[in-house]
Design an enzyme around this catalytic site. Structure first.
Site, PDB file in Angstrom:
ATOM      1  N   TYR A  67      43.486  36.412  32.319  1.00 35.31           N
ATOM      2  CA  TYR A  67      44.371  36.433  33.424  1.00 35.31           C
ATOM      3  C   TYR A  67      45.670  36.930  32.794  1.00 35.31           C
ATOM      4  CZ  TYR A  67      40.753  34.149  36.081  1.00 35.31           C
ATOM      5  OH  TYR A  67      39.553  33.837  36.583  1.00 35.31           O
ATOM      6  N   PHE A 211      37.685  32.861  44.838  1.00 33.24           N
ATOM      7  CA  PHE A 211      37.858  33.680  46.434  1.00 33.24           C
ATOM      8  C   PHE A 211      37.594  32.620  47.284  1.00 33.24           C
ATOM      9  CE2 PHE A 211      37.617  37.904  48.319  1.00 33.24           C
ATOM     10  CZ  PHE A 211      38.949  37.996  48.256  1.00 33.24           C
TER      11      PHE A 211
HETATM   12  N1  NAP Z   1      35.152  33.202  37.523  1.00 31.16           N
HETATM   13  C1  NAP Z   1      35.609  34.693  38.243  1.00 31.16           C
HETATM   14  O1  NAP Z   1      34.801  35.436  37.972  1.00 31.16           O
HETATM   15  C2  NAP Z   1      36.660  34.355  38.894  1.00 31.16           C
HETATM   16  C3  NAP Z   1      37.060  35.618  39.760  1.00 31.16           C
HETATM   17  C4  NAP Z   1      38.349  35.495  40.432  1.00 31.16           C
HETATM   18  C5  NAP Z   1      39.265  34.308  40.615  1.00 31.16           C
HETATM   19  N2  NAP Z   1      38.793  33.188  39.873  1.00 31.16           N
HETATM   20  C6  NAP Z   1      39.232  32.018  40.072  1.00 31.16           C
HETATM   21  O2  NAP Z   1      39.381  31.458  41.344  1.00 31.16           O
HETATM   22  C7  NAP Z   1      40.787  31.552  41.652  1.00 31.16           C
HETATM   23  C8  NAP Z   1      40.856  31.672  43.154  1.00 31.16           C
HETATM   24  O3  NAP Z   1      40.493  32.923  43.454  1.00 31.16           O
HETATM   25  P1  NAP Z   1      41.504  33.915  44.060  1.00 31.16           P
HETATM   26  O4  NAP Z   1      42.841  33.900  43.504  1.00 31.16           O
HETATM   27  O5  NAP Z   1      40.764  35.382  43.783  1.00 31.16           O
HETATM   28  O6  NAP Z   1      41.121  33.849  45.505  1.00 31.16           O
HETATM   29  P2  NAP Z   1      41.837  32.974  46.775  1.00 31.16           P
HETATM   30  O7  NAP Z   1      42.426  31.677  46.238  1.00 31.16           O
HETATM   31  O8  NAP Z   1      40.794  32.899  47.721  1.00 31.16           O
HETATM   32  O9  NAP Z   1      43.082  33.799  47.199  1.00 31.16           O
HETATM   33  C9  NAP Z   1      44.183  34.124  46.606  1.00 31.16           C
HETATM   34  C10 NAP Z   1      45.031  35.091  47.310  1.00 31.16           C
HETATM   35  O10 NAP Z   1      45.484  34.457  48.620  1.00 31.16           O
HETATM   36  C11 NAP Z   1      46.772  34.262  48.800  1.00 31.16           C
HETATM   37  N3  NAP Z   1      47.102  33.097  49.401  1.00 31.16           N
HETATM   38  C12 NAP Z   1      46.886  31.931  48.679  1.00 31.16           C
HETATM   39  N4  NAP Z   1      47.239  31.117  49.714  1.00 31.16           N
HETATM   40  C13 NAP Z   1      47.723  31.552  50.741  1.00 31.16           C
HETATM   41  C14 NAP Z   1      48.220  31.054  52.102  1.00 31.16           C
HETATM   42  N5  NAP Z   1      48.080  29.599  52.179  1.00 31.16           N
HETATM   43  N6  NAP Z   1      48.690  32.160  52.961  1.00 31.16           N
HETATM   44  C15 NAP Z   1      48.367  33.066  52.899  1.00 31.16           C
HETATM   45  N7  NAP Z   1      48.003  33.616  51.309  1.00 31.16           N
HETATM   46  C16 NAP Z   1      47.801  32.848  50.531  1.00 31.16           C
HETATM   47  C17 NAP Z   1      47.536  34.648  47.358  1.00 31.16           C
HETATM   48  O11 NAP Z   1      48.407  35.481  47.527  1.00 31.16           O
HETATM   49  P3  NAP Z   1      50.053  34.623  47.099  1.00 31.16           P
HETATM   50  O12 NAP Z   1      50.176  34.645  45.686  1.00 31.16           O
HETATM   51  O13 NAP Z   1      51.059  35.725  47.868  1.00 31.16           O
HETATM   52  O14 NAP Z   1      49.993  33.408  47.835  1.00 31.16           O
HETATM   53  C18 NAP Z   1      46.374  35.597  46.690  1.00 31.16           C
HETATM   54  O15 NAP Z   1      46.658  36.928  46.745  1.00 31.16           O
HETATM   55  C19 NAP Z   1      41.660  32.252  40.726  1.00 31.16           C
HETATM   56  O16 NAP Z   1      43.110  31.683  40.638  1.00 31.16           O
HETATM   57  C20 NAP Z   1      40.711  32.115  39.423  1.00 31.16           C
HETATM   58  O17 NAP Z   1      41.096  30.742  38.887  1.00 31.16           O
HETATM   59  C21 NAP Z   1      37.494  33.283  39.108  1.00 31.16           C
END
Ligand code: NAP
Length: 288
Positions: A67, A211
């Site tokens: 990351y 996600f």
């Molecule tokens: N193992 C894997 O392959 C893998 C892959 C992807 C992710 N991950 C892990 O999973 C975690 C979560 O996944 P993710 O970040 O892809 O997806 P997520 O948590 O579902 O969504 C994050 C996105 O949503 C926005 N967001 C968050 N809270 C919000 C709210 N209350 N209102 C409006 N928008 C909001 C964020 O933007 P803002 O910053 O503008 O709030 C960001 O763009 C990652 O941080 C990582 O640690 C793991």
């Protein structure tokens, strides 16, 4: 209710009978630039996000070497070292050559290097939970997981997890060592990992859905999320997280954000308890 108890309202889960965390955690992938590449637009706000998360009782934080690369771990150290009472989970197994480019790399020597570098960046002697980010088909699974076992035996890793695996791969890895968690894409509207989730639930293995907020069209103004959200004075994002928390006791959602306001909104989801009917309505809507 104290601030610390907000995330506690999600309940606790003990990884591998060893590391107890509040189930609603934080994903630190978004503390980076566009395409999960380079520094974030507002680094100071990212530091505030992490510190606020801990104030609200979040004690499980997920990151990875890739990351940034490295930037998310650097910011975690700046914001949270010495991590009093926190479980920091990191990963390796994906090479980065540019924005949005992710290449599997499970060469055991590379995994070892990345564990060493994460220890240095996080300034710890042992990584609480180390996850193999992807199984690389170019190397035997026994060599990839086996290297992590060696690192565990050397005291550099405390517990081992996997990411983006199927049930057969989980079971194959479990022939080699104890696996305390799996991390796959899973949310209301993306449920391809149901068989893995059911297996993790059966075995008491932590399931970390990435996600988790992809509620997509479900969040439409007249959709089921909006109606149930209004009853709970909640937002669609909060419902998506509350649904995950109710889906299984091994579920450890790690919503990610780079903004304190979004963080506060997301952590407050821990305090929402859906009825069985609401859960089923959301499940049915998400399956469409
Ligand atoms: N193992 C894997 O392959 C893998 C892959 C992807 C992710 N991950 C892990 O999973 C975690 C979560 O996944 P993710 O970040 O892809 O997806 P997520 O948590 O579902 O969504 C994050 C996105 O949503 C926005 N967001 C968050 N809270 C919000 C709210 N209350 N209102 C409006 N928008 C909001 C964020 O933007 P803002 O910053 O503008 O709030 C960001 O763009 C990652 O941080 C990582 O640690 C793991």
């Amino acid at each position: 209710m104290t601030e610390q108890s907000v995330a506690q309202a999600s309940g606790t889960f003990t990884l591998g009978g060893d590391l107890t965390v509040n189930r609603l955690g934080f994903g630190a992938m978004r503390l980076t630039g566009k395409g999960v590449w380079g520094p974030p637009t507002d680094r100071d706000e990212c530091v505030r996000v992490l510190r606020r998360a801990v104030e609200l009782g979040v004690n499980f934080i997920d990151t990875a070497d890739s990351y940034g690369p490295y930037i998310s771990e650097d910011i975690i150290r700046e914001a949270l070292y010495p991590y009093d009472g926190l479980v920091i989970a990191t990963k390796a197994g994906l090479l980065r050559t540019g924005p949005d480019v992710w290449i599997d790399l499970g060469n055991p020597s590379y995994l070892r290097q990345e564990v060493e570098m994460s220890l240095r960046r996080l300034a710890v002697e042992t990584i609480d939970l180390f996850q193999l980010h992807r199984i690389d088909k170019n190397f035997p699974l026994a060599d990839q997981v086996g290297e992590l076992v060696k690192l565990k035996d050397e005291g550099k890793i405390r517990q081992i997890g996997l990411s983006e695996v199927n049930v057969d791969q989980l079971k194959a890895a479990q022939q080699i060592t104890q696996i305390v968690s799996v991390q796959n894409m899973y949310n209301l509207s993306a449920r391809g990992a149901e068989p893995l989730l059911d297996e993790a639930t059966k075995q008491g293995v932590g399931f970390i859905p990435w996600f988790p907020l992809a509620a997509g069209p479900l969040a439409a103004a007249d959709g089921p999320l909006q109606r149930i959200a209004a009853d709970h004075h909640a937002t669609p994002s909060q419902l998506a997280l509350a649904w995950l928390l109710k889906r299984s006791p091994v579920m450890l959602p790690i919503p990610g954000t780079s903004k304190v306001a979004h963080l506060e909104e997301n952590v407050a989801a821990a305090e929402i308890t859906l009825t069985d009917d609401e859960f089923e309505t959301l499940a049915a809507a998400g399956a469409q």
